[in-house]
Design a protein around this motif. Structure first.
Motif, PDB file in Angstrom:
ATOM      1  N   MET A  80     -20.675  35.978  36.948  1.00  0.00           N
ATOM      2  CA  MET A  80     -20.314  34.835  36.116  1.00  0.00           C
ATOM      3  C   MET A  80     -19.592  35.339  34.881  1.00  0.00           C
ATOM      4  N   SER A  81     -18.620  34.569  34.447  1.00  0.00           N
ATOM      5  CA  SER A  81     -17.908  34.842  33.203  1.00  0.00           C
ATOM      6  C   SER A  81     -18.336  33.798  32.199  1.00  0.00           C
ATOM      7  N   GLY A  82     -18.055  34.060  30.946  1.00  0.00           N
ATOM      8  CA  GLY A  82     -18.448  33.110  29.926  1.00  0.00           C
ATOM      9  C   GLY A  82     -17.486  33.070  28.767  1.00  0.00           C
ATOM     10  N   VAL A  83     -17.579  31.998  28.007  1.00  0.00           N
ATOM     11  CA  VAL A  83     -16.752  31.812  26.830  1.00  0.00           C
ATOM     12  C   VAL A  83     -17.552  31.006  25.813  1.00  0.00           C
ATOM     13  N   MET A  84     -17.333  31.277  24.543  1.00  0.00           N
ATOM     14  CA  MET A  84     -17.950  30.495  23.477  1.00  0.00           C
ATOM     15  C   MET A  84     -16.908  30.290  22.385  1.00  0.00           C
ATOM     16  N   GLU A  85     -16.688  29.038  22.001  1.00  0.00           N
ATOM     17  CA  GLU A  85     -15.741  28.677  20.951  1.00  0.00           C
ATOM     18  C   GLU A  85     -16.360  27.575  20.103  1.00  0.00           C
ATOM     19  N   HIS A  86     -15.861  27.440  18.877  1.00  0.00           N
ATOM     20  CA  HIS A  86     -16.318  26.332  18.036  1.00  0.00           C
ATOM     21  C   HIS A  86     -15.155  25.806  17.203  1.00  0.00           C
ATOM     22  N   VAL A  87     -15.342  24.598  16.699  1.00  0.00           N
ATOM     23  CA  VAL A  87     -14.366  23.981  15.808  1.00  0.00           C
ATOM     24  C   VAL A  87     -15.137  23.135  14.796  1.00  0.00           C
ATOM     25  N   ASP A  88     -14.649  23.100  13.568  1.00  0.00           N
ATOM     26  CA  ASP A  88     -15.224  22.235  12.537  1.00  0.00           C
ATOM     27  C   ASP A  88     -14.384  20.970  12.468  1.00  0.00           C
ATOM     28  N   VAL A  89     -15.047  19.816  12.548  1.00  0.00           N
ATOM     29  CA  VAL A  89     -14.350  18.534  12.522  1.00  0.00           C
ATOM     30  C   VAL A  89     -14.771  17.755  11.280  1.00  0.00           C
ATOM     31  N   SER A  90     -13.817  17.061  10.708  1.00  0.00           N
ATOM     32  CA  SER A  90     -14.064  16.315   9.470  1.00  0.00           C
ATOM     33  C   SER A  90     -14.538  14.902   9.771  1.00  0.00           C
ATOM     34  N   VAL A  91     -15.652  14.827  10.485  1.00  0.00           N
ATOM     35  CA  VAL A  91     -16.325  13.555  10.774  1.00  0.00           C
ATOM     36  C   VAL A  91     -17.824  13.832  10.747  1.00  0.00           C
ATOM     37  N   PRO A  92     -18.635  12.817  10.479  1.00  0.00           N
ATOM     38  CA  PRO A  92     -20.094  13.009  10.524  1.00  0.00           C
ATOM     39  C   PRO A  92     -20.538  13.436  11.926  1.00  0.00           C
ATOM     40  N   ILE A  93     -21.681  14.082  11.988  1.00  0.00           N
ATOM     41  CA  ILE A  93     -22.187  14.610  13.253  1.00  0.00           C
ATOM     42  C   ILE A  93     -22.358  13.504  14.300  1.00  0.00           C
ATOM     43  N   ARG A  94     -22.808  12.329  13.890  1.00  0.00           N
ATOM     44  CA  ARG A  94     -22.992  11.235  14.847  1.00  0.00           C
ATOM     45  C   ARG A  94     -21.665  10.840  15.494  1.00  0.00           C
ATOM     46  N   THR A  95     -20.603  10.808  14.719  1.00  0.00           N
ATOM     47  CA  THR A  95     -19.284  10.451  15.251  1.00  0.00           C
ATOM     48  C   THR A  95     -18.813  11.495  16.257  1.00  0.00           C
ATOM     49  N   ALA A  96     -18.955  12.782  15.916  1.00  0.00           N
ATOM     50  CA  ALA A  96     -18.542  13.859  16.822  1.00  0.00           C
ATOM     51  C   ALA A  96     -19.344  13.791  18.124  1.00  0.00           C
ATOM     52  N   TYR A  97     -20.653  13.644  18.011  1.00  0.00           N
ATOM     53  CA  TYR A  97     -21.519  13.582  19.193  1.00  0.00           C
ATOM     54  C   TYR A  97     -21.179  12.355  20.043  1.00  0.00           C
ATOM     55  N   ASP A  98     -21.079  11.199  19.403  1.00  0.00           N
ATOM     56  CA  ASP A  98     -20.795   9.973  20.146  1.00  0.00           C
ATOM     57  C   ASP A  98     -19.496  10.096  20.936  1.00  0.00           C
ATOM     58  N   GLN A  99     -18.457  10.678  20.309  1.00  0.00           N
ATOM     59  CA  GLN A  99     -17.194  10.822  21.026  1.00  0.00           C
ATOM     60  C   GLN A  99     -17.335  11.764  22.209  1.00  0.00           C
ATOM     61  N   TRP A 100     -18.080  12.849  22.031  1.00  0.00           N
ATOM     62  CA  TRP A 100     -18.227  13.807  23.138  1.00  0.00           C
ATOM     63  C   TRP A 100     -18.917  13.170  24.345  1.00  0.00           C
ATOM     64  N   THR A 101     -19.770  12.182  24.130  1.00  0.00           N
ATOM     65  CA  THR A 101     -20.457  11.537  25.250  1.00  0.00           C
ATOM     66  C   THR A 101     -19.547  10.577  26.018  1.00  0.00           C
ATOM     67  N   GLN A 102     -18.325  10.397  25.562  1.00  0.00           N
ATOM     68  CA  GLN A 102     -17.364   9.525  26.245  1.00  0.00           C
ATOM     69  C   GLN A 102     -16.511  10.372  27.180  1.00  0.00           C
ATOM     70  N   PHE A 103     -17.121  10.816  28.269  1.00  0.00           N
ATOM     71  CA  PHE A 103     -16.487  11.760  29.190  1.00  0.00           C
ATOM     72  C   PHE A 103     -15.169  11.246  29.753  1.00  0.00           C
ATOM     73  N   GLU A 104     -15.042   9.931  29.912  1.00  0.00           N
ATOM     74  CA  GLU A 104     -13.808   9.358  30.455  1.00  0.00           C
ATOM     75  C   GLU A 104     -12.615   9.643  29.547  1.00  0.00           C
ATOM     76  N   GLU A 105     -12.867   9.966  28.285  1.00  0.00           N
ATOM     77  CA  GLU A 105     -11.795  10.254  27.333  1.00  0.00           C
ATOM     78  C   GLU A 105     -11.352  11.720  27.368  1.00  0.00           C
ATOM     79  N   PHE A 106     -12.062  12.586  28.086  1.00  0.00           N
ATOM     80  CA  PHE A 106     -11.746  14.020  28.110  1.00  0.00           C
ATOM     81  C   PHE A 106     -10.286  14.324  28.469  1.00  0.00           C
TER      82      PHE A 106
END
Length: 153
Positions: free
Chosen positions: A1-27
């Motif tokens: 198995m291979s792996g990768v880890m990345e991060h990004v800082d977004v200028s929105v509250p944590i709830r907004t970032a999380y809520d958007q990520w749960t909208q998989f159809e938008e990926f």
């Protein structure tokens, strides 16, 4: 198995970032190669992707979901991969989104791509596009706030 880890800082509250990520159809709006994601149930999704010119379809199971903290998944057939995205509050209006992926490259093209760091660059690019997507909207396109407990061994 291979792996990768990345991060990004977004200028929105944590709830907004999380809520958007749960909208998989938008990926497909911000993930390179993702053509479609369909929610089949609260814990199952169906993906259509194109990797190095090869179209693949697979199902993925959400194995853990904690609102405003994390979403973890694993494929259930075909392409072998698993991942987790975590959300960290940096301040009231800024969040860190960290993506960890584990995958099994298939075929010579994917193995060469893995060796050359293509997946790392794609993950970094996807997170940067997520940042642009959510900051450009300043609100999530929807939310799924349900909880999925990690299976017990």
């Amino acid at each position: 198995m291979s792996g990768v880890m990345e991060h990004v800082d977004v200028s929105v509250p944590i709830r907004t970032a999380y809520d958007q990520w749960t909208q998989f159809e938008e990926f497909p709006h911000f993930m390179e190669g993702v053509q479609e994601v369909r929610h089949l149930s609260s814990t199952m999704t169906h993906w259509t992707v194109e990797i190095a010119g090869v179209r693949r379809e697979f199902d993925a199971e959400i194995t853990e979901q904690l609102p405003d903290e994390r979403v973890a998944w694993r494929s259930t057939g075909g392409t072998q991969h698993a991942g987790v995205v975590t959300f960290h509050r940096l301040d009231e209006h800024t969040s860190r989104v960290t993506l960890q992926l584990e995958f099994e490259p298939h075929g010579a093209v994917e193995q060469v791509g893995d060796t050359l760091g293509v997946v790392d660059r794609r993950a970094k690019g996807d997170l940067e596009r997520f940042k642009q997507f959510i900051e450009g909207r300043d609100q999530a396109t929807g939310a799924w706030r349900g909880k999925v407990d990690r299976p017990q061994p």
